[in-house]
Design a protein around this motif. Structure first.
Motif, PDB file in Angstrom:
ATOM      1  N   ASP A  23     -44.568  45.221  -9.336  1.00 37.35           N
ATOM      2  CA  ASP A  23     -45.340  44.370 -10.254  1.00 37.35           C
ATOM      3  C   ASP A  23     -45.719  43.039  -9.603  1.00 37.35           C
ATOM      4  OD1 ASP A  23     -46.508  44.047 -12.823  1.00 37.35           O
ATOM      5  OD2 ASP A  23     -44.919  42.596 -13.315  1.00 37.35           O
ATOM      6  N   ASN A  24     -44.894  42.603  -8.652  1.00 36.74           N
ATOM      7  CA  ASN A  24     -45.130  41.291  -8.028  1.00 36.74           C
ATOM      8  C   ASN A  24     -45.647  41.398  -6.590  1.00 36.74           C
ATOM      9  OD1 ASN A  24     -44.063  39.175 -10.027  1.00 36.74           O
ATOM     10  ND2 ASN A  24     -42.517  40.781 -10.078  1.00 36.74           N
ATOM     11  N   GLN A  55     -41.140  36.910  -9.357  1.00 41.49           N
ATOM     12  CA  GLN A  55     -42.264  36.304 -10.091  1.00 41.49           C
ATOM     13  C   GLN A  55     -42.587  34.907  -9.562  1.00 41.49           C
ATOM     14  OE1 GLN A  55     -40.597  36.634 -14.063  1.00 41.49           O
ATOM     15  NE2 GLN A  55     -42.266  38.032 -14.662  1.00 41.49           N
TER      16      GLN A  55
END
Ligand code: MRU
Length: 371
Positions: free
Chosen positions: A266-267, A231
């Motif tokens: 997701d990242n 993240q």
């Protein structure tokens, strides 16, 4: 790889020809000791207890295990017994079955008098082949690291890896680590985040140990840290190994790999899987339902082993008396979460067409058997 300045592999025929030498990985990182295997039972035990581990090394050990078995009795019955005992030692890594099938093909149709020599020869070839494959994986994976290094203009390239798909898990080089070692040897500023990999801590104990011996900068992180690092832009790419890849590109690897793939997805962090072709199982498609997932002893979760301040190795219990434990050894990452497969024949997509096109002889062979 060099250990204490000496070039070493993880498995070898002992100089007196009487057995196989291996590294007892259950003692690392606090003690380096070799173990001598002279019988089929030794080989089975070494695989079961994870003195040797990692899909390619399990395969090579099983191959030599057949040789050890035939030395005492080269009959068909003993060949079958050895095949069965070794195959049952660990269920998930398909390299084990691949190596045993190779051994069977090399000895079965020979007269008894020739079997021992033929087995030793084929086991040696399997070990050599593993080294060559991993070098090729390294060369292909190196390009990925070079591209990122060029983009980052000399800033360090951060690779996250899970478990140990390193030198220790293979005969030499490792799969996931081969591109890393090559990048490091070429002077690229590569740094590795090594997931500790509970419950057996192969990342903390083994990956960190071997990277350290080779001088590769690395940081051990608790398993739950990867998502946070991603993240915050602190991971440039993930490279993991695998115990079995299906015909449609699903990837089975050490428990926790799937969570890293989800976080990477997701990242938008590239998630690569490094694999030698013996790890592909063209006989299965859906990794979630068709791959047997090993469940190991609850003790591995309930306890931890480490070094005390005064240098003793102690095992302590870390959960309450009586709590139930689940210990699944592996999980499956669906192909859609995999950016690419780093194979000895190049970096390819994790999908049926790419795998079949890259390994037509294996895929076709499978189709023939099925029809
Ligand atoms: O249970 P292990 O330590 O044998 O599991 C090892 C792994 O999951 C590795 O990632 C895999 O075998 C690939 S090794 C090149």
């Amino acid at each position: 790889m060099k250990i204490a300045g000496k070039e070493m592999r993880t498995i070898w025929v002992e100089s007196d020809g009487a057995g196989i030498g291996t590294i007892d990985q259950t003692l690392l990182p606090h003690r380096f000791a070799t173990a001598r295997l002279t019988t089929l039972d030794d080989a089975v035990r070494a695989i079961k207890t994870m003195q040797v581990r990692g899909a390619p090394l399990i395969g090579a050990t099983a191959a030599y295990g057949v040789w050890l078995a035939l030395r005492s009795d080269a009959s068909d019955e003993n060949l079958e017994r050895a095949y069965g005992a070794l195959l049952a030692a660990r269920p998930t890594a398909i390299n084990l079955q691949w190596a045993l099938d190779q051994m069977l093909a090399a000895v079965r149709n020979r007269p008894r008098a020739e079997r021992v020599a033929a087995a030793l020869r084929r086991a040696g070839e399997i070990a050599e082949e593993d080294v060559r494959i991993n070098q090729a994986i390294g060369r292909h994976g190196l390009k990925l690291i070079e591209e990122i290094a060029a983009r980052k203009k000399g800033e360090r390239v951060n690779v996250l890896t899970h478990c140990n798909a390193g030198w220790l898990a293979t005969v030499d080089w490792g799969t996931a680590t081969a591109p890393i070692y090559m990048a490091h040897d070429k002077g690229l500023p590569v740094h590795v985040f090594a997931d500790e990999t509970r419950p057996r801590n192969q990342g903390a104990s083994l990956t960190a140990w071997e990277l350290g011996h080779h001088g590769v900068p690395h940081t051990v992180i608790p398993d739950n840290t990867g998502g946070h690092l991603m993240q915050h832009g602190l991971v440039d790419l993930v490279i993991v190994g695998t115990d079995r890849v299906t015909a449609q590109g699903d990837v089975c690897n050490k428990i926790g790999t799937y969570l890293k793939a989800l976080a990477a997805h997701d990242n938008k962090v590239p998630f690569y899987v490094a694999l030698p072709s013996p790890t592909i199982d063209f006989s299965v498609s859906d990794g979630l339902t068709e791959i047997p997932i090993e469940q190991r002893s609850p003790d591995e979760v309930a306890t931890m082993t480490g070094k005390t301040k005064d240098g003793r190795i102690e095992t302590v219990q870390i959960i309450p008396d009586g709590s139930a434990v689940a210990n699944y050894g592996f999980d499956v990452t669906p192909a859609r979460l995999v950016t690419g497969l780093i194979t000895e024949r190049g970096v390819i997509g994790a999908n049926r067409a790419a795998l079949a096109e890259t390994y037509p002889e294996r895929a076709e062979n499978r189709d023939k058997i099925a029809s």
